[in-house]
Design a protein around this motif. Structure first.
Motif, PDB file in Angstrom:
ATOM      1  N   ASN A   1       0.833  -1.208   0.000  1.00 15.94           N
ATOM      2  CA  ASN A   1       0.000   0.000   0.000  1.00 15.94           C
ATOM      3  C   ASN A   1       0.868   1.259   0.000  1.00 15.94           C
ATOM      4  O   ASN A   1       0.582   2.230  -0.703  1.00 15.94           O
ATOM      5  CB  ASN A   1      -0.917   0.011   1.224  1.00 15.94           C
ATOM      6  N   THR A   2       1.936   1.232   0.813  1.00 13.71           N
ATOM      7  CA  THR A   2       2.842   2.379   0.870  1.00 13.71           C
ATOM      8  C   THR A   2       3.549   2.579  -0.462  1.00 13.71           C
ATOM      9  O   THR A   2       3.696   3.709  -0.951  1.00 13.71           O
ATOM     10  CB  THR A   2       3.891   2.174   1.981  1.00 13.71           C
ATOM     11  N   LEU A   3       3.973   1.481  -1.085  1.00 11.58           N
ATOM     12  CA  LEU A   3       4.683   1.573  -2.355  1.00 11.58           C
ATOM     13  C   LEU A   3       3.798   2.170  -3.445  1.00 11.58           C
ATOM     14  O   LEU A   3       4.275   2.914  -4.303  1.00 11.58           O
ATOM     15  CB  LEU A   3       5.172   0.190  -2.789  1.00 11.58           C
ATOM     16  N   GLY A   4       2.505   1.833  -3.402  1.00 11.65           N
ATOM     17  CA  GLY A   4       1.587   2.410  -4.385  1.00 11.65           C
ATOM     18  C   GLY A   4       1.591   3.915  -4.316  1.00 11.65           C
ATOM     19  O   GLY A   4       1.615   4.600  -5.344  1.00 11.65           O
ATOM     20  N   MET A   5       1.580   4.454  -3.086  1.00 12.83           N
ATOM     21  CA  MET A   5       1.602   5.902  -2.898  1.00 12.83           C
ATOM     22  C   MET A   5       2.953   6.477  -3.338  1.00 12.83           C
ATOM     23  O   MET A   5       3.009   7.489  -4.059  1.00 12.83           O
ATOM     24  CB  MET A   5       1.350   6.234  -1.433  1.00 12.83           C
ATOM     25  N   LEU A   6       4.054   5.836  -2.928  1.00 11.16           N
ATOM     26  CA  LEU A   6       5.384   6.361  -3.243  1.00 11.16           C
ATOM     27  C   LEU A   6       5.675   6.308  -4.734  1.00 11.16           C
ATOM     28  O   LEU A   6       6.296   7.224  -5.290  1.00 11.16           O
ATOM     29  CB  LEU A   6       6.447   5.578  -2.473  1.00 11.16           C
ATOM     30  N   ASN A   7       5.214   5.244  -5.406  1.00 10.33           N
ATOM     31  CA  ASN A   7       5.497   5.103  -6.831  1.00 10.33           C
ATOM     32  C   ASN A   7       4.772   6.143  -7.677  1.00 10.33           C
ATOM     33  O   ASN A   7       5.160   6.391  -8.816  1.00 10.33           O
ATOM     34  CB  ASN A   7       5.145   3.693  -7.317  1.00 10.33           C
ATOM     35  N   MET A   8       3.706   6.734  -7.117  1.00  9.07           N
ATOM     36  CA  MET A   8       3.047   7.842  -7.810  1.00  9.07           C
ATOM     37  C   MET A   8       3.959   9.063  -7.853  1.00  9.07           C
ATOM     38  O   MET A   8       3.838   9.913  -8.738  1.00  9.07           O
ATOM     39  CB  MET A   8       1.734   8.200  -7.109  1.00  9.07           C
TER      40      MET A   8
END
Length: 510
Positions: A198-205
């Motif tokens: 979930n965190t990676l989804g936000m960071l990858n944006m």
């Protein structure tokens, strides 16, 4: 060269730590003494939401001991800085504890918000790396620190801040959840992967982590690994090769808390969070393209010392402000804002601000807040063009911008809401929640922003440059050459009224 004895006390999730340092008038500093006392505050707060009576008494006892130690050093109260991080940040009874610390010990305790913790850690990392790791400044980088109650993450592109986040994912919280699972080996992988996904989804944006070439891991867990398998970069930083780090974590992942205490000589409180912290670091590392991990041998206390020692160093201050703007711009890009328009309006705002300092009385910090308000004023169009000032207010109020406190972000959000439409009224709940001085700031900034926005009503950046002339009852904005100003004049007619109400000058475009 004069010197000042200073003390930094940090109340963290797993202990209360002290630095005694000497700060030199030339901007240098040196740590003279260190002390640490374990304290399981995080276990208390993250379980019940409050600091228990027993933990409160334990903290007060440690602080009293530190008070006596600092008396021996002859350090005055003005030079004793007591800060608290994630555990007290979320404790419902933190205000009671802050008052008891003041009344019983005489220390003024400051709660460091997550984004401020990011700023102090950035200063510490910058100090530790210096120019000895060129890739950090030339390619995509990540700074990560996993604490007991939160994980602090900063993303940088060629040394410029892309984003900064304080995530409620610390080793104590992870350990608590794992106790309800099926054992560390199975549950950690599933639980951590789900949360980090979930965190990676936000960071990858904000930045594709696969393109991160430098990973900087701060914190005691990373320093423990660096001591055993790392190589020295300089006196304040060590480097761990990617494969060596992964191999070390795989080797110790099945260790019990008792094993960690015995093999590494650490306290029970530190041992509780060691494996969870290293597993989180490993999972993040595996999702980046970093060939190694840089581990700065510094803490938030060192960042605080850098901040105190640098004072008003113009070069450091300008670099810091540029990082704030970079973070704001990248927030706008996340919502596909009109960057050219935002930056253009910001430039006009700065011209008006600088020309009317005597009239508005705002300071350098307010200037950067106005600049960010201008850059992001139309970010709400991502949701809907109609009423986009309200949508922009919501986006900014619920976002993190590197280097800004929550109260500053709230002011910026209100300025964005006021950049168009009717002036704020007593029915505007978010505006009325601000202190009186903050409401005045919002009106001043919004007045300037509305004028600057009117100068680019068509979003074409037609007016390249303006000069400001203050007359008896008017402020005249002179453009650099002849234009068809019909659109801008119409915009100024609509938006210039607030400026006249706030400052008493009618704005004229010449």
């Amino acid at each position: 060269m004069t010197t000042t004895l200073t003390a930094i006390i940090e109340i963290g999730s797993t202990g209360i730590r002290l630095h005694v340092a000497e700060i030199y008038s030339n901007g240098g500093w040196q740590v003279l003494d260190r002390a640490v006392r374990p304290a399981a505050l995080g276990r208390d707060v993250f379980t019940s939401g409050v600091l228990s009576r027993e933990s409160m008494l334990e903290c007060l006892s440690v602080l009293q001991n530190y008070r006596e130690l600092l008396s021996g050093w002859g350090i005055t109260d003005d030079n004793i800085h007591v800060i608290a991080t994630s555990a007290l940040r979320v404790a419902r009874n933190r205000d009671v504890f802050i008052d008891r610390v003041l009344q019983e010990i005489g220390f003024k305790l400051i709660i460091v918000e997550g984004i401020e913790e990011n700023r102090l850690m950035y200063l510490a990392v910058r100090f530790a790396l210096k120019q000895d790791l060129p890739l950090f400044w030339r390619a995509n980088s990540m700074i990560i620190e996993i604490g007991g109650g939160s994980t602090e993450i900063m993303l940088l592109r060629r040394g410029q801040m892309v984003a900064a986040h304080s995530l409620k994912m610390g080793t104590i919280i992870i350990d608590q959840h794992s106790r309800h699972g099926f054992g560390a080996g199975i549950f950690f992988e599933r639980y951590l992967n789900e949360n980090i996904r979930n965190t990676l989804g936000m960071l990858n944006m904000e930045m594709d982590l696969a393109h991160v070439r430098t990973m900087v891991a701060a914190g005691a867990d990373a320093r423990l690994v660096a001591d055993r398998v790392g190589k020295e970069l300089n006196t304040n930083c060590r480097i761990i090769e990617r494969n060596e780090f992964i191999k070390f974590v795989e080797k110790i992942r099945s260790y019990s808390i008792e094993d960690c205490i015995f093999k590494f000589g650490i306290t029970y409180t530190d041992a509780e969070g060691l494996i969870p912290g290293l597993l989180v670091l490993k999972l993040f590392l595996e999702r980046t393209g970093a060939a190694s991990i840089a581990v700065p041998l510094v803490t938030i206390r060192d960042g605080y010392l850098v901040d105190l020692a640098s004072g008003v160093d113009p070069a450091l201050q300008n670099e810091f402000f540029s990082q704030i703007i970079a973070s704001a711009v990248n927030l706008g890009r996340k919502y596909h804002f009109d960057e050219a328009h935002g930056r253009h309006v910001a430039n006009h705002c700065m011209t008006i601000f600088d020309a009317l300092i005597k009239e508005h009385g705002m300071n350098r910090r307010h200037r950067i807040m106005l600049e960010i308000s201008a850059v992001l004023h139309d970010v709400g169009t991502y949701i809907k063009a109609s009423g986009h000032q309200k949508h922009g207010q919501y986006i900014v109020a619920n976002s993190e911008i590197f280097g800004l406190h929550k109260d500053e972000i709230d002011i910026i959000a209100n300025v964005i809401n006021c950049h168009r439409g009717d002036p704020p009224s007593q029915s505007d709940i978010e505006f009325m929640k601000l202190q009186r001085e903050e409401r005045v700031l919002v009106l001043k900034m919004a007045s300037i922003l509305r004028v600057a926005d009117a100068l680019d009503r068509g979003h074409t950046q037609q007016i390249k440059k303006i000069t400001v002339e203050r007359r008896l009852e008017t402020v005249v904005l002179h453009v650099d050459k002849v234009y068809d100003l019909s659109l801008e004049l119409m915009g100024l007619e609509e938006k210039g009224g607030m400026f006249q109400d706030v400052f008493g000058y009618k704005v004229i475009l010449s």
